[in-house]
Design a protein around this motif. Structure first.
Motif, short mmCIF file in Angstrom:
data_model
loop_
_atom_site.label_atom_id
_atom_site.label_comp_id
_atom_site.label_asym_id
_atom_site.label_seq_id
_atom_site.Cartn_x
_atom_site.Cartn_y
_atom_site.Cartn_z
N ALA A 7 0.75 -1.12 0.11
CA ALA A 7 0.09 0.07 0.06
C ALA A 7 0.82 1.36 0.03
N LEU A 8 1.97 1.29 0.79
CA LEU A 8 2.95 2.39 0.95
C LEU A 8 3.39 2.70 -0.51
N MET A 9 3.94 1.54 -0.90
CA MET A 9 4.62 1.74 -2.49
C MET A 9 3.86 2.67 -3.61
N HIS A 10 2.53 2.19 -3.30
CA HIS A 10 1.35 2.86 -4.45
C HIS A 10 1.34 4.39 -3.96
N PRO A 69 4.54 7.11 6.78
CA PRO A 69 3.43 7.71 6.48
C PRO A 69 2.05 7.07 6.84
N ILE A 70 2.03 5.66 6.81
CA ILE A 70 0.81 4.88 7.43
C ILE A 70 0.82 4.54 8.78
N LEU A 71 1.61 5.29 9.68
CA LEU A 71 1.82 4.98 10.78
C LEU A 71 0.51 4.77 11.69
N ASP A 72 -0.69 5.64 11.30
CA ASP A 72 -1.87 5.62 12.17
C ASP A 72 -2.94 4.64 11.43
N TRP A 73 -2.54 4.15 10.21
CA TRP A 73 -3.37 3.38 9.63
C TRP A 73 -3.56 2.07 10.45
N PHE A 77 -7.77 0.61 1.54
CA PHE A 77 -7.14 1.24 0.37
C PHE A 77 -6.82 0.31 -0.73
N ILE A 78 -6.26 -1.16 -0.45
CA ILE A 78 -5.91 -2.11 -1.44
C ILE A 78 -6.96 -2.36 -2.40
N HIS A 79 -8.05 -2.59 -1.72
CA HIS A 79 -9.44 -2.77 -2.49
C HIS A 79 -10.02 -1.57 -3.06
N GLY A 80 -9.92 -0.69 -2.54
CA GLY A 80 -10.71 0.65 -3.11
C GLY A 80 -9.78 1.06 -4.45
N ALA A 81 -8.28 1.03 -4.20
CA ALA A 81 -7.56 1.42 -5.21
C ALA A 81 -7.22 0.42 -6.46
N TYR A 120 -10.02 -21.61 5.33
CA TYR A 120 -9.69 -20.31 5.74
C TYR A 120 -10.19 -19.26 4.92
N GLN A 121 -10.56 -18.19 5.50
CA GLN A 121 -11.17 -16.89 4.93
C GLN A 121 -9.92 -16.11 4.46
N PRO A 122 -10.26 -15.09 3.61
CA PRO A 122 -9.23 -14.42 3.14
C PRO A 122 -8.88 -13.20 4.26
N ALA A 123 -7.70 -12.52 4.23
CA ALA A 123 -7.23 -11.85 5.36
C ALA A 123 -8.10 -10.69 5.71
N TRP A 124 -8.74 -9.91 4.73
CA TRP A 124 -9.47 -8.87 5.17
C TRP A 124 -10.75 -9.11 5.68
N SER A 125 -11.17 -10.47 6.17
CA SER A 125 -12.51 -11.06 6.70
C SER A 125 -12.23 -10.82 8.38
N LEU A 126 -10.90 -10.69 8.59
CA LEU A 126 -10.46 -10.78 10.01
C LEU A 126 -11.48 -9.79 10.87
N ALA A 127 -12.24 -10.22 11.71
CA ALA A 127 -13.09 -9.17 12.28
C ALA A 127 -12.41 -8.35 13.43
N ASN A 128 -11.36 -9.01 14.08
CA ASN A 128 -10.72 -8.24 15.23
C ASN A 128 -9.47 -7.97 14.61
#
Length: 208
Positions: A16-19, A124-128, A136-140, A173-181
């Protein structure tokens, strides 16, 4: 531009940072009528990397014209070798987040620790959050390492990384972004890989 570099090892955060960095440099150079040259990226190799990560890094180098510099050994040794080869580099963009081990001790601009090769770590993404990164990855529509589709939420060495048990549902196993916590992001990493001293791989390279 010759004074900056990017820490890039194929993890979701540095992807994400690279982009973001490439977009900022393109805007900066375009406004000044300058060509955008290859972004120097730095990676310390794992002893036993995932083939999928290696493949993704190599494909990214070709897709985004990254000037990848790979070093072996410890992070400290790799950084010193990189500094010896590229003394002009003064700052390295890093995908560290406050949720990473020791990330809460960093600022957006943090020099490397005493006794380490001296660079300015730019975070730059310290507070993400975990969700911010995936949003961001999915949106872009950013390409990412395929392991995240199969239950991995934090990537490291093959011997210290497994699928996140929190993503196992009905035997699949579900994809990473499915992690609820998001606090369970590193549940697939061994304790040894999550307890590095300040200035180490997690704080410097954010291998997530």
């Amino acid at each position: 531009m010759e004074h900056i570099a990017l820490s890039f090892n194929g993890g979701k955060d540095c992807t994400a940072l690279m982009h973001l960095v490439r977009a900022a440099l393109h805007k900066h150079n375009t406004a000044r009528g300058r060509p955008t040259t290859a972004l120097v990226s730095f990676c310390v190799l794992y002893k036993k990397p995932f083939p999928e990560v290696d493949c993704f890094v190599k494909s990214s180098v070709g897709r985004y014209s990254l000037g990848l510099v790979e070093k072996s050994g410890s992070m400290q040794q790799g950084l010193q070798a990189f500094k010896d080869d590229h003394p002009e580099v003064q700052a390295i963009f890093v995908g560290t987040r406050r949720d990473d081990p020791y990330g809460d001790k960093l600022d957006f601009f943090s020099p490397t620790d005493a006794g380490w090769p001296q660079f300015m770590r730019v975070n730059p993404i310290l507070d993400w959050t975990f969700d911010d990164v995936w949003g961001f990855i999915h949106g872009a529509a950013v390409p990412y390492c395929s392991l995240y589709d199969h239950g991995y939420t934090s990537l490291g060495d093959v011997e210290t990384t497994v699928r996140n048990p929190a993503l196992l549902k009905d035997g699949v196993y579900q994809p990473a972004w499915s992690l609820a916590n998001g606090c369970l992001e590193r549940s697939g990493r061994s304790a040894s890989s999550s307890s590095q001293p300040s200035g180490s791989l997690d704080v410097f390279a954010a291998s997530n």
